[in-house]
Design a protein around this motif. Structure first.
Motif, PDB file in Angstrom:
ATOM      1  N   ASP A  31      35.844  26.269  56.057  1.00  0.00           N
ATOM      2  CA  ASP A  31      36.902  26.361  55.048  1.00  0.00           C
ATOM      3  C   ASP A  31      36.954  27.791  54.520  1.00  0.00           C
ATOM      4  N   PHE A  32      38.167  28.234  54.183  1.00  0.00           N
ATOM      5  CA  PHE A  32      38.352  29.556  53.584  1.00  0.00           C
ATOM      6  C   PHE A  32      38.638  29.409  52.102  1.00  0.00           C
ATOM      7  N   ILE A  33      37.950  30.198  51.304  1.00  0.00           N
ATOM      8  CA  ILE A  33      38.149  30.185  49.857  1.00  0.00           C
ATOM      9  C   ILE A  33      38.417  31.609  49.386  1.00  0.00           C
ATOM     10  N   ASP A  34      39.587  31.804  48.792  1.00  0.00           N
ATOM     11  CA  ASP A  34      39.951  33.086  48.199  1.00  0.00           C
ATOM     12  C   ASP A  34      39.802  32.876  46.683  1.00  0.00           C
ATOM     13  N   THR A  35      38.789  33.489  46.088  1.00  0.00           N
ATOM     14  CA  THR A  35      38.514  33.211  44.671  1.00  0.00           C
ATOM     15  C   THR A  35      39.675  33.625  43.769  1.00  0.00           C
ATOM     16  N   ASP A  36      40.387  34.695  44.112  1.00  0.00           N
ATOM     17  CA  ASP A  36      41.544  35.078  43.305  1.00  0.00           C
ATOM     18  C   ASP A  36      42.618  33.983  43.331  1.00  0.00           C
ATOM     19  N   LYS A  37      42.844  33.393  44.501  1.00  0.00           N
ATOM     20  CA  LYS A  37      43.827  32.302  44.618  1.00  0.00           C
ATOM     21  C   LYS A  37      43.371  31.084  43.808  1.00  0.00           C
ATOM     22  N   LYS A  38      42.066  30.791  43.848  1.00  0.00           N
ATOM     23  CA  LYS A  38      41.530  29.655  43.077  1.00  0.00           C
ATOM     24  C   LYS A  38      41.714  29.888  41.583  1.00  0.00           C
ATOM     25  N   ILE A  39      41.501  31.118  41.141  1.00  0.00           N
ATOM     26  CA  ILE A  39      41.701  31.455  39.723  1.00  0.00           C
ATOM     27  C   ILE A  39      43.165  31.231  39.353  1.00  0.00           C
ATOM     28  N   GLU A  40      44.076  31.681  40.208  1.00  0.00           N
ATOM     29  CA  GLU A  40      45.505  31.504  39.941  1.00  0.00           C
ATOM     30  C   GLU A  40      45.879  30.021  39.883  1.00  0.00           C
ATOM     31  N   GLU A  41      45.277  29.211  40.756  1.00  0.00           N
ATOM     32  CA  GLU A  41      45.544  27.763  40.747  1.00  0.00           C
ATOM     33  C   GLU A  41      45.063  27.131  39.440  1.00  0.00           C
ATOM     34  N   VAL A  42      43.859  27.472  39.025  1.00  0.00           N
ATOM     35  CA  VAL A  42      43.279  26.896  37.803  1.00  0.00           C
ATOM     36  C   VAL A  42      44.072  27.322  36.564  1.00  0.00           C
ATOM     37  N   GLU A  43      44.410  28.610  36.510  1.00  0.00           N
ATOM     38  CA  GLU A  43      45.094  29.160  35.334  1.00  0.00           C
ATOM     39  C   GLU A  43      46.610  28.939  35.358  1.00  0.00           C
ATOM     40  N   LYS A  44      47.134  28.579  36.537  1.00  0.00           N
ATOM     41  CA  LYS A  44      48.584  28.425  36.714  1.00  0.00           C
ATOM     42  C   LYS A  44      49.342  29.702  36.343  1.00  0.00           C
ATOM     43  N   LYS A  45      48.709  30.843  36.678  1.00  0.00           N
ATOM     44  CA  LYS A  45      49.291  32.169  36.449  1.00  0.00           C
ATOM     45  C   LYS A  45      48.802  33.086  37.560  1.00  0.00           C
ATOM     46  N   THR A  46      49.544  34.170  37.790  1.00  0.00           N
ATOM     47  CA  THR A  46      49.063  35.170  38.738  1.00  0.00           C
ATOM     48  C   THR A  46      47.950  35.976  38.061  1.00  0.00           C
ATOM     49  N   ILE A  47      47.186  36.686  38.865  1.00  0.00           N
ATOM     50  CA  ILE A  47      46.124  37.547  38.318  1.00  0.00           C
ATOM     51  C   ILE A  47      46.738  38.547  37.335  1.00  0.00           C
ATOM     52  N   PHE A  59      39.645  37.297  32.063  1.00  0.00           N
ATOM     53  CA  PHE A  59      39.722  37.154  33.517  1.00  0.00           C
ATOM     54  C   PHE A  59      38.328  37.187  34.134  1.00  0.00           C
ATOM     55  N   ARG A  60      37.506  38.132  33.717  1.00  0.00           N
ATOM     56  CA  ARG A  60      36.166  38.280  34.308  1.00  0.00           C
ATOM     57  C   ARG A  60      35.302  37.038  34.027  1.00  0.00           C
ATOM     58  N   ASN A  61      35.472  36.418  32.870  1.00  0.00           N
ATOM     59  CA  ASN A  61      34.728  35.181  32.569  1.00  0.00           C
ATOM     60  C   ASN A  61      35.152  34.042  33.491  1.00  0.00           C
ATOM     61  N   ILE A  62      36.461  33.873  33.659  1.00  0.00           N
ATOM     62  CA  ILE A  62      36.987  32.840  34.563  1.00  0.00           C
ATOM     63  C   ILE A  62      36.531  33.134  35.998  1.00  0.00           C
ATOM     64  N   GLU A  63      36.609  34.389  36.384  1.00  0.00           N
ATOM     65  CA  GLU A  63      36.209  34.812  37.722  1.00  0.00           C
ATOM     66  C   GLU A  63      34.749  34.438  38.000  1.00  0.00           C
ATOM     67  N   GLU A  64      33.892  34.630  37.029  1.00  0.00           N
ATOM     68  CA  GLU A  64      32.472  34.296  37.208  1.00  0.00           C
ATOM     69  C   GLU A  64      32.286  32.790  37.398  1.00  0.00           C
ATOM     70  N   VAL A  65      32.897  32.003  36.543  1.00  0.00           N
ATOM     71  CA  VAL A  65      32.764  30.537  36.624  1.00  0.00           C
ATOM     72  C   VAL A  65      33.252  30.026  37.982  1.00  0.00           C
ATOM     73  N   ILE A  66      34.423  30.448  38.382  1.00  0.00           N
ATOM     74  CA  ILE A  66      35.017  29.962  39.629  1.00  0.00           C
ATOM     75  C   ILE A  66      34.249  30.474  40.844  1.00  0.00           C
ATOM     76  N   SER A  67      33.881  31.742  40.838  1.00  0.00           N
ATOM     77  CA  SER A  67      33.137  32.304  41.976  1.00  0.00           C
ATOM     78  C   SER A  67      31.803  31.590  42.158  1.00  0.00           C
ATOM     79  N   LEU A  68      31.067  31.385  41.081  1.00  0.00           N
ATOM     80  CA  LEU A  68      29.757  30.726  41.176  1.00  0.00           C
ATOM     81  C   LEU A  68      29.897  29.288  41.679  1.00  0.00           C
ATOM     82  N   LYS A  69      30.963  28.625  41.280  1.00  0.00           N
ATOM     83  CA  LYS A  69      31.211  27.243  41.741  1.00  0.00           C
ATOM     84  C   LYS A  69      31.299  27.201  43.275  1.00  0.00           C
TER      85      LYS A  69
END
Length: 174
Positions: A31-47, A59-69
């Protein structure tokens, strides 16, 4: 059965992590995971919108949570955002749980790509000189990756083949 580590792609914005990641994941059947795309999906906004409305710290806080997941998973190809590897928690977890690959390009190549993109919230206001300094600063941290791929003289197929070659060798030594 042995679980294989995920492959994590790091590098500057514009280094091709998403494009290479998609090709790589198909080749490996991961599977491919693009963390920026996942952040956009969760936040329902572009970066860019997240930076604009909530600021970089948010952004950096959200990025950490999602990336670590996603870094907890095996047998994935993960493209981290350009600044993610600067975060010591993300970096340490990537190094412990995955195999990291730095997609390295000449500074001029990156600056040209970044300047021609509307999706780069941090870089859009930077001069070429400021971008060059950012690349140099981040390169010190990217250099902590398991493997550095010098991409300038390679096409995307060759980059993918090189990553797979390093990955196969590392699977045999782990």
């Amino acid at each position: 059965m042995k679980l294989y580590k995920s492959l994590v792609l790091v590098g500057m914005m514009g280094s091709g992590k998403s494009l290479i990641g998609k090709i790589l994941s198909k080749k490996l059947d991961y599977d491919f995971i693009d963390t920026d795309k996942k952040i956009e999906e969760v936040e329902k906004k572009t970066i860019s919108e997240i930076f604009e409305s909530n600021g970089e710290k948010y952004f950096r806080n959200i990025e950490e949570v999602i990336s670590l997941k996603f870094l907890k998973l095996n047998k994935k190809v993960i493209a981290l955002g350009g600044g993610s590897f600067m975060n010591s928690s993300i970096r340490k977890y990537s190094q412990k749980k995955s195999i990291t690959f730095w997609l390295d390009w000449k500074n001029e190549t990156l600056i040209n790509r970044i300047k021609h993109s509307k999706k780069r919230p941090l870089a859009m206001k930077f001069s070429n000189s400021e971008l060059n300094k950012l690349i140099i600063k981040r390169s010190t941290t990217y250099n902590l990756s398991d493997y550095k791929i010098n991409c300038d003289k390679l096409d995307k197929k060759q980059i993918v083949e090189k990553i797979i070659s390093f990955y196969e060798k590392s699977k045999n030594t782990n």
